[in-house]
Motif scaffolding. Sequence first.
Motif, PDB file in Angstrom:
ATOM      1  N   ASN A 165       0.799  -1.323  -0.205  1.00 31.19           N
ATOM      2  CA  ASN A 165      -0.091  -0.114   0.017  1.00 31.19           C
ATOM      3  C   ASN A 165       0.964   1.262   0.101  1.00 31.19           C
ATOM      4  O   ASN A 165       1.673   1.284   0.912  1.00 31.19           O
ATOM      5  CB  ASN A 165      -0.911  -0.080   1.419  1.00 31.19           C
ATOM      6  N   ALA A 166       0.702   2.008  -1.030  1.00 32.14           N
ATOM      7  CA  ALA A 166       1.547   3.209  -1.107  1.00 32.14           C
ATOM      8  C   ALA A 166       1.478   4.073  -0.073  1.00 32.14           C
ATOM      9  O   ALA A 166       2.641   4.779   0.329  1.00 32.14           O
ATOM     10  CB  ALA A 166       1.247   3.989  -2.431  1.00 32.14           C
ATOM     11  N   SER A 211      -4.182   4.290  -3.258  1.00 34.11           N
ATOM     12  CA  SER A 211      -3.299   3.416  -2.518  1.00 34.11           C
ATOM     13  C   SER A 211      -3.845   2.002  -2.591  1.00 34.11           C
ATOM     14  O   SER A 211      -2.920   0.739  -2.803  1.00 34.11           O
ATOM     15  CB  SER A 211      -2.999   3.629  -0.870  1.00 34.11           C
ATOM     16  N   ALA A 263       3.386   2.354  -5.571  1.00 32.55           N
ATOM     17  CA  ALA A 263       4.177   2.626  -4.422  1.00 32.55           C
ATOM     18  C   ALA A 263       5.583   2.922  -5.065  1.00 32.55           C
ATOM     19  O   ALA A 263       6.246   3.722  -4.326  1.00 32.55           O
ATOM     20  CB  ALA A 263       4.182   1.272  -3.530  1.00 32.55           C
TER      21      ALA A 263
END
Length: 541
Positions: free
Chosen positions: A151-152, A291, A387
């Motif tokens: 998850n960015a 994200s 990401a």
Amino acid sequence: MTIAARWRPSVEALALWAILLAALLLRLDGVDFGLPALNDPDEPLFMMTALEMLQKHSLDPGWFGHPGTITLYSLALVIAAVGGIGIATGRFADADALAAAVYADPGIVFLPARVMIVLCGVLCVWLTFRLGKRLGGARIGLVAAAILAVNAVHIEYSQIIRTDIQASVFMLLGALAAVGIAEQGRRRDYLFAGICAGLACATKWPAAAIIMTALGSWAYRLPGERHWSQLAMVVAAAVITLFAVSPYLLIDHATVIANLSGEARPLHPGATGGGFFANLGWYVGGPLLSSLGVGGLLLAAVGLVWGGGKARVWLYVILPFCLLFLAMICFQSLRWERWVVPLLPFAALAAARALCALADLLPRHRLPMAALPVALLILLTPMAWEARIEAAERRHDTRQIASAWLRDHAPSGSSVLIEHAAFDLLAAPFELRTAMGSAGCVDVRDLLSGQIRYSKVDRLRGGGAIVDVGHVDRAKLESCRTDFAVVTNHLRYRADPAGYREELARYDRLLAVGTTRLIVKPRRGERSGPEVHIVQLVPAR
């Protein structure tokens, strides 16, 4: 059975270790972004406060805005460890030498501190696996951990010295304790849930909402298995823990009230909200979508109300907390990307529930067992790509590009006004000044030689949201007139000219006679940061 066979790792263990390794590598990649310059405006606040605690040999942080107590104590330990190793190896003569070195090159302690936050981020991934496994088995746990690992937004805030990731650790521990209450109703689970809620609150005030999972677990139990004394135990444990680890919340309550008043300001340039539904749309269409991706966001929405695993436990324990926390941040006057960080593990769990439930609907005699891994790979690929893009952008910030231009083009001896923590310019042959509220624009090296304390900065800025030209005392604005000005905040004020008329007037007065020499804008996939303008205020000599 041989020893080798006994210790042979399972497929589950191998998959988990691979996910944790990926999470660690993604969070370590570029963790030194910006250094020695400090691009995040709040990192210096935390580090200056922790360093000041060590210098005063005091446990009193003197600042309780988040309240941030657990984070500040952790940072003090990191700084003490760096100093101890440095003194033992002869790098620093004593604590004063360490402090002087840190003010010259913050990376000495900022990088180890960021690594500490990275480890907390990886711990969040592991705890998400544990929680998913308790809620629906190892498959849901592994899928949720994999989603969070790439998850960015979670990666970004795992690289920044803030309270968000550490608070998430205690919130996940509290949720695990709440699931234990739902399943077994043991007194120790009630006690541990309260302790975790207290630790979460001592780290970041809104994290106290995790106590909702314990309340939901209590409601989940059969009427004959629940008593009001159990709820009292949770609340008492939370309150006692909060004040045990942060006693100065009581001792210095006047500062607490003042700090909370500052945090509750209704306006902030670039972060002013637009009401509940506007904020909800901003969070969903912004940090959650970017994200999680379209697929991940849709799965998370479905998984909130339907999915695999223990549906009733999810309904009673996890869902009320998720809805409460989302409502809390949407009702705020301000909106920040970082406020969704504690929700990301639960969004990953919701997406994992939905994905695994959809996989279970497939006819097993027609589709291979690889359907779920393939679907997960398809889901994770755009998330991981996002990401990587954001990590590359952080390594090429607009502020460092501006610093490089000054080193190449500004004459030696030039006076330069900077609004951000441009420690990368300290070695350059410039006279550096920075805005300091009621003090006007002051010499940066003089400021650092006195080892400026956050309490002094907070006093000088006079309640302003940001320390910048927009909040300089009008009578002292001429102290900001330099050969070059590197301005990073004026466009945020210009986006709301009615709300920031006074701040814009200061910028206009200072920059009106200047010549813009360089504009550096953020560019998708290449660089991040604010739009930076370098303005030559004084004609070339």
